[in-house]
Every structure is written in C-alpha cells, then in structure tokens.
Design a protein around this motif. Structure first.
Motif, PDB file in Angstrom:
ATOM      1  N   GLN A   1      48.162   5.368 -10.980  1.00 37.55           N
ATOM      2  CA  GLN A   1      47.987   6.823 -10.996  1.00 37.55           C
ATOM      3  C   GLN A   1      46.626   7.247 -10.470  1.00 37.55           C
ATOM      4  OE1 GLN A   1      50.575   8.651 -11.513  1.00 37.55           O
ATOM      5  NE2 GLN A   1      51.780   6.875 -12.060  1.00 37.55           N
ATOM      6  N   THR A   2      45.714   6.293 -10.189  1.00 40.26           N
ATOM      7  CA  THR A   2      44.387   6.653  -9.721  1.00 40.26           C
ATOM      8  C   THR A   2      44.270   6.529  -8.206  1.00 40.26           C
ATOM      9  OG1 THR A   2      43.567   4.401 -10.007  1.00 40.26           O
ATOM     10  CG2 THR A   2      43.345   5.904 -11.882  1.00 40.26           C
ATOM     11  N   VAL A   3      45.394   6.436  -7.506  1.00 42.92           N
ATOM     12  CA  VAL A   3      45.371   6.245  -6.063  1.00 42.92           C
ATOM     13  C   VAL A   3      45.990   7.445  -5.357  1.00 42.92           C
ATOM     14  CG1 VAL A   3      46.214   4.804  -4.177  1.00 42.92           C
ATOM     15  CG2 VAL A   3      45.478   3.747  -6.294  1.00 42.92           C
ATOM     16  N   ALA A   4      45.286   7.925  -4.340  1.00 44.72           N
ATOM     17  CA  ALA A   4      45.825   8.948  -3.449  1.00 44.72           C
ATOM     18  C   ALA A   4      46.300   8.207  -2.200  1.00 44.72           C
ATOM     19  CB  ALA A   4      44.756   9.972  -3.096  1.00 44.72           C
ATOM     20  N   VAL A   5      47.532   8.426  -1.796  1.00 43.14           N
ATOM     21  CA  VAL A   5      48.126   7.690  -0.680  1.00 43.14           C
ATOM     22  C   VAL A   5      47.997   8.494   0.601  1.00 43.14           C
ATOM     23  CG1 VAL A   5      50.252   6.652   0.180  1.00 43.14           C
ATOM     24  CG2 VAL A   5      49.731   6.567  -2.251  1.00 43.14           C
ATOM     25  N   ALA A   6      47.500   7.832   1.666  1.00 41.79           N
ATOM     26  CA  ALA A   6      47.362   8.460   2.979  1.00 41.79           C
ATOM     27  C   ALA A   6      48.601   8.168   3.808  1.00 41.79           C
ATOM     28  CB  ALA A   6      46.131   7.917   3.699  1.00 41.79           C
TER      29      ALA A   6
ATOM     30  N   VAL B   1      45.263   5.914  11.643  1.00 38.28           N
ATOM     31  CA  VAL B   1      45.331   6.968  12.668  1.00 38.28           C
ATOM     32  C   VAL B   1      44.355   6.638  13.789  1.00 38.28           C
ATOM     33  CG1 VAL B   1      45.999   8.771  11.025  1.00 38.28           C
ATOM     34  CG2 VAL B   1      43.596   8.407  11.535  1.00 38.28           C
ATOM     35  N   GLY B   2      44.536   7.299  14.912  1.00 37.31           N
ATOM     36  CA  GLY B   2      43.595   7.166  16.026  1.00 37.31           C
ATOM     37  C   GLY B   2      42.494   8.195  15.893  1.00 37.31           C
TER      38      GLY B   2
ATOM     39  N   LEU C   1      43.789  15.884   6.374  1.00 37.81           N
ATOM     40  CA  LEU C   1      42.461  15.699   6.946  1.00 37.81           C
ATOM     41  C   LEU C   1      42.588  15.412   8.435  1.00 37.81           C
ATOM     42  CD1 LEU C   1      40.757  13.379   4.297  1.00 37.81           C
ATOM     43  CD2 LEU C   1      40.502  15.841   4.541  1.00 37.81           C
ATOM     44  N   THR C   2      41.689  15.983   9.225  1.00 36.36           N
ATOM     45  CA  THR C   2      41.637  15.723  10.662  1.00 36.36           C
ATOM     46  C   THR C   2      40.332  15.003  10.965  1.00 36.36           C
ATOM     47  OG1 THR C   2      42.899  17.735  11.103  1.00 36.36           O
ATOM     48  CG2 THR C   2      41.690  16.777  12.950  1.00 36.36           C
TER      49      THR C   2
ATOM     50  N   LYS D   1      45.315  12.904  12.498  1.00 40.04           N
ATOM     51  CA  LYS D   1      45.452  13.588  11.208  1.00 40.04           C
ATOM     52  C   LYS D   1      46.195  12.689  10.231  1.00 40.04           C
ATOM     53  CE  LYS D   1      45.604  18.189  13.180  1.00 40.04           C
ATOM     54  NZ  LYS D   1      46.305  19.452  13.284  1.00 40.04           N
ATOM     55  N   THR D   2      45.850  12.811   8.953  1.00 39.17           N
ATOM     56  CA  THR D   2      46.548  12.135   7.873  1.00 39.17           C
ATOM     57  C   THR D   2      46.612  13.087   6.691  1.00 39.17           C
ATOM     58  OG1 THR D   2      46.705  10.096   6.571  1.00 39.17           O
ATOM     59  CG2 THR D   2      44.518  11.045   6.814  1.00 39.17           C
ATOM     60  N   THR D   3      47.550  12.857   5.782  1.00 38.32           N
ATOM     61  CA  THR D   3      47.680  13.697   4.590  1.00 38.32           C
ATOM     62  C   THR D   3      47.644  12.804   3.365  1.00 38.32           C
ATOM     63  OG1 THR D   3      48.993  15.328   5.789  1.00 38.32           O
ATOM     64  CG2 THR D   3      49.123  15.378   3.379  1.00 38.32           C
ATOM     65  N   PHE D   4      46.728  13.102   2.438  1.00 41.06           N
ATOM     66  CA  PHE D   4      46.634  12.388   1.170  1.00 41.06           C
ATOM     67  C   PHE D   4      47.487  13.102   0.129  1.00 41.06           C
ATOM     68  CE2 PHE D   4      42.899  10.693   3.221  1.00 41.06           C
ATOM     69  CZ  PHE D   4      42.845   9.387   2.741  1.00 41.06           C
ATOM     70  N   THR D   5      48.283  12.332  -0.614  1.00 40.23           N
ATOM     71  CA  THR D   5      49.135  12.900  -1.665  1.00 40.23           C
ATOM     72  C   THR D   5      49.049  12.039  -2.920  1.00 40.23           C
ATOM     73  OG1 THR D   5      51.044  11.671  -0.861  1.00 40.23           O
ATOM     74  CG2 THR D   5      50.793  13.920  -0.043  1.00 40.23           C
ATOM     75  N   SER D   6      49.428  12.637  -4.044  1.00 45.68           N
ATOM     76  CA  SER D   6      49.534  11.890  -5.300  1.00 45.68           C
ATOM     77  C   SER D   6      51.017  11.716  -5.608  1.00 45.68           C
ATOM     78  CB  SER D   6      48.832  12.631  -6.439  1.00 45.68           C
ATOM     79  OG  SER D   6      49.391  13.919  -6.619  1.00 45.68           O
ATOM     80  N   SER D   7      51.342  10.644  -6.347  1.00 43.92           N
ATOM     81  CA  SER D   7      52.744  10.357  -6.646  1.00 43.92           C
ATOM     82  C   SER D   7      53.337  11.326  -7.661  1.00 43.92           C
ATOM     83  CB  SER D   7      52.894   8.921  -7.154  1.00 43.92           C
ATOM     84  OG  SER D   7      52.124   8.741  -8.333  1.00 43.92           O
TER      85      SER D   7
END
Length: 184
Positions: free
Chosen positions: A31-36, A41-42, A100-101, A46-52
């Motif tokens: 539960q302490t991890v945000a997944v990208a 990425v190059g 995030l970009t 862009k990537t998006t961090f989410t929580s489960s």
C-alpha cells in the motif's frame, strides 16, 4: 526408524512451506507504492502515477517530491514548477492519479514521493527515462513476480510433498500397529 521418518516428514513440510511462502506474501499489494504507467518513458514522455486503492483523505492536497537528473524540468499537467518540491496535486476521493511530463533532457531513474498534506500518508514510486527524445513509450507495467500459469508446477510439487508426507505418516502408523499386535 521412526525418528528418521518423522525427520523426513518435517523436512518435507518445511520445504513445502518455504516454497509456498513467497506466493502467499505476494497476495497482498504494497500500500506504500505508487505505480507508474508506463514505468519506462523516453525523454519528453509522460507517465501517470496511481495508487491501487484510496489511501489519502478525500480531496486532500498531495505534496510531490522528485529526485533525478534535471528533475526541475518535470511538469505536472501543463504547468512547469520552479522547483521539484513545489509540485502539488489532489487526491480525488482519496485515490492518487498524477500525470507527469518529463523534459527533453531527462534521463535515468526518477524517484517520486507523494505525501498527504493532512494525513501524512507517504507513497513512493519510480520511473525510468531512457532512449532518445521521442513520443511517450507505449506499454504498461513491468512484468514482475509470478502469474498463475508459472506457479502451476510449484503447486503440483507442493501437493506431491503433502501426499508423500501423508503416505509416510500412514505407513508409520501401520508399522506401529503391527508391532503392537505382534508384541501382545
């Protein structure tokens, strides 16, 4: 002879438990991890961090800290921050979803920390920027751990150990009864 059989059963049981323990430990997500997504990425990607699941308070401000090469050039949505520790987002209904970009000169690993302003909950994640500047990489999460198909052999081996252990115990019980019957 009895102690040899008993020791064999104990050894088999310990081996089976050791093989099955990692599977049980991976059953619950951290539960302490945000997944990208994507996790690689190059430059300029862009990537998006989410929580489960929702981990923050409803509509809580989330402070974002990023560590990596040229981290000051990372933007949140379309606003460029002046420093990498001034980024903020909102936890909508307690869940994390932060796009995030990365700048064109980004490279290497970036460690990202998300901290709830009121709750103090901390989530950590990372993303890797590699390759030449281009459009964001297609893909998803990195494949880690085991899937159901790759653990079938482990489950069958564990079941075999349980059956073998049961047979040894049953054989020992039969021998004990025969010895008692002969001695009486």
């Amino acid at each position: 002879m009895k102690t040899t059989i008993l020791r064999a059963v104990v050894a088999l049981s310990i081996a089976a438990a050791a093989v099955m323990a990692p599977t049980a430990a991976n059953a619950y997500p951290d539960q302490t991890v945000a997944v990208a997504s994507p996790s690689v990425v190059g430059p300029g990607g862009k990537t998006t961090f989410t929580s489960s699941r929702p981990v923050f308070q409803n509509d809580e401000d989330v402070l974002i800290s990023i560590t990596g090469i040229n981290a000051n050039g990372i933007t949140l949505a379309s606003v460029a921050p002046q420093t990498n520790t001034s980024l903020r987002s909102k936890a909508v209904s307690g869940s994390l979803r932060v796009p995030l970009t990365f700048p064109q000169n980004a490279s290497g690993r970036y460690d990202v920390t998300f901290t709830g302003a009121r709750s103090g909950v901390v989530l950590r994640g990372s993303v890797t920027v590699s390759g030449a500047p281009s459009s964001p990489a297609k893909g998803g999460l990195a494949v880690t751990g085991f899937d159901a198909a790759s653990t079938t052999g482990i489950w069958l081996a564990g079941a075999g150990l349980v059956v073998a252990g049961s047979a040894v115990v049953a054989g020992a019980a039969v021998r004990r009864r025969r010895r008692r019957t002969i001695s009486v």
